[in-house]
Design an enzyme around this catalytic site. Structure first.
Site, short mmCIF file in Angstrom:
data_model
loop_
_atom_site.label_atom_id
_atom_site.label_comp_id
_atom_site.label_asym_id
_atom_site.label_seq_id
_atom_site.Cartn_x
_atom_site.Cartn_y
_atom_site.Cartn_z
N ARG A 81 14.81 -29.96 25.63
CA ARG A 81 16.14 -29.60 26.12
C ARG A 81 16.02 -28.34 26.97
O ARG A 81 15.76 -27.26 26.44
CB ARG A 81 17.11 -29.39 24.96
CG ARG A 81 17.31 -30.61 24.09
CD ARG A 81 18.62 -30.55 23.32
NE ARG A 81 19.75 -30.66 24.21
CZ ARG A 81 21.02 -30.40 23.84
NH1 ARG A 81 21.26 -30.01 22.62
NH2 ARG A 81 22.00 -30.54 24.70
N GLN A 110 31.23 -33.48 19.27
CA GLN A 110 30.82 -32.43 18.32
C GLN A 110 32.03 -31.71 17.73
O GLN A 110 32.00 -31.27 16.58
CB GLN A 110 29.89 -31.42 18.99
CG GLN A 110 28.57 -31.99 19.45
CD GLN A 110 28.59 -32.36 20.93
OE1 GLN A 110 29.62 -32.81 21.45
NE2 GLN A 110 27.49 -32.16 21.62
N GLY A 126 22.94 -26.91 18.61
CA GLY A 126 23.42 -25.54 18.58
C GLY A 126 22.25 -24.66 18.96
O GLY A 126 21.16 -24.76 18.38
N ALA A 127 22.45 -23.82 19.96
CA ALA A 127 21.33 -23.04 20.51
C ALA A 127 20.54 -22.28 19.44
O ALA A 127 19.30 -22.37 19.40
CB ALA A 127 21.85 -22.08 21.59
N ASP A 160 25.00 -21.47 25.53
CA ASP A 160 23.59 -21.85 25.43
C ASP A 160 22.70 -21.02 26.34
O ASP A 160 21.51 -20.91 26.11
CB ASP A 160 23.43 -23.34 25.75
CG ASP A 160 23.99 -24.21 24.66
OD1 ASP A 160 23.21 -24.66 23.81
OD2 ASP A 160 25.22 -24.44 24.63
N LYS A 165 28.72 -26.24 26.39
CA LYS A 165 28.93 -27.68 26.38
C LYS A 165 29.90 -28.12 27.47
O LYS A 165 30.88 -27.44 27.76
CB LYS A 165 29.46 -28.09 25.00
CG LYS A 165 29.53 -29.59 24.77
CD LYS A 165 28.16 -30.25 24.97
CE LYS A 165 27.09 -29.65 24.08
NZ LYS A 165 25.74 -30.14 24.40
#
Length: 356
Positions: A98, A205, A56-57, A246, A257
């Site tokens: 990431r 998720q 999760g950002a 994100d 996502k």
């Protein structure tokens, strides 16, 4: 002290009592097992972010901020130049874990700016300032999620069917969440919704985390496979789509996502509003369009082997496994931030958002 008490109440990510480690829920073990991990080394922080133990950002940014504070305490020097050199090395290493989620680099840069702004302070004083900054980042996230949730709640009404993709609840942030925030806030106010949660292949998720969070909150949730989204829309069961993000480009293109852009295309066809919810820290004004967003490619085994007792494809078969896709701004009804709801044209509304 009220702020610190609220931070202590956060369950999924927090600083340890001795302030030398970060404690997170290992999200890869949910929903069957609730396991807490204690992170202390740069390798542990990197692995936790890369392997989605924390995800999760906003949560990634918070973990990175606390991580840099903890790592700063391990740098064995009183010389500013040597301290900053090692601090910068840690920061760059974590930033490579990431590349798509802008909150990671945003939080890391913000922590390094504390070091850069205090060249005339002692290393001990800088470390104390880093602690304060990390707390601020998490507290601001809680406040941002509250405001996003309030704005988002104005876009839906009781009884609405809501489709969501991936996980954007408290596990992905610190409290309420972003795209799930309006639902939790609405529940607190006595409102009822019917939520359809995409499973979100290949790491599930939506199945493992979103349905878990909504069910625990007493919200009516139905889990569906990703390729069932069009059916529930056609049936008239969906009145709005709420998704997180994100990274948002300056023109409103939004990375989220993998599978999100497909949901947006379906929503456009069926005339269903498609809302992107996220803090302003996910807006990258230096990124002109979605074409400029670097998309993370992950291990092919996540498609072939993850969550299976045995591989579901031949070892020789190639896999393409992007973690994110980009939803074109033309498919987005509105972007909900903690400051206001942004409407098209997004290049204009985003520019105005950052005007002083």
């Amino acid at each position: 002290m009220g702020i610190l008490k609220e931070l202590e109440d956060v369950d999924n990510i927090k600083l340890s009592k001795d302030k030398r480690a970060v404690i997170i829920i290992d999200q890869t073990k949910l929903p069957g097992i609730t396991e807490y991990l204690t992170l202390t080394t740069v390798e542990e922080f990197y692995e936790a972010i890369l392997k989605l133990r924390v995800r999760g950002a906003p949560a990634i940014g918070i973990c990175a901020a606390y991580g840099m504070y903890c790592l700063a305490q391990t740098i064995d020097t009183t010389k500013y130049e040597a301290f900053h050199k090692k601090f910068h090395e840690y920061k760059e290493y974590l930033n490579s874990s990431r590349p798509t989620a802008v909150n990671l680099s945003w939080a890391l840069n913000r922590m390094e700016q504390v070091v850069l702004n205090n060249k005339n302070s002692t290393v001990k004083e800088i470390i104390e300032l880093l602690e304060s900054e990390a707390y601020k980042i998490q507290w601001e996230d809680i406040e941002m999620c509250r405001k996003i949730s309030k704005y988002g709640l104005t876009l839906i009404k009781e009884g609405d069917g809501i489709l969501t993709h991936c996980n954007t609840g408290q596990l992905a942030t610190s409290k309420y969440g972003t795209a799930l925030g309006p639902l939790f806030l609405g529940k607190e106010k006595g409102l009822e919704f019917k939520v359809f949660a995409d499973e979100t292949r290949p790491l599930l998720q939506g199945a493992r985390l979103t349905s878990y969070e909504l069910w625990k909150a007493g919200i009516d949730v139905t889990l569906i496979c990703d390729n069932m989204a069009s059916v529930v829309m056609k049936n008239g069961w969906i009145q709005a789509c709420l998704v997180g993000c994100d990274r948002i480009a300056a023109n409103g293109d939004a990375a989220n996502k993998i599978g999100t852009s497909g949901v947006a295309i379906l929503a456009k066809y069926y005339g269903i509003p498609f809302y992107v919810l996220g803090p302003t820290s996910t807006i990258d004004v230096n990124c002109k369009t979605g074409d400029d967003i670097k998309i993370e490619l992950r291990n092919p085994d996540e498609i072939k082997k993850e969550f299976y007792e045995k591989p579901m494809a031949l070892e020789e078969v190639k896999c393409y496994n992007p973690a994110f896709d980009v939803t074109d701004h033309s498919l987005i009804t509105a972007i909900v931030t903690e400051k206001r709801i942004l409407r098209p044209p997004f290049d204009s509304s985003i520019r105005k958002l950052f005007e002083v």
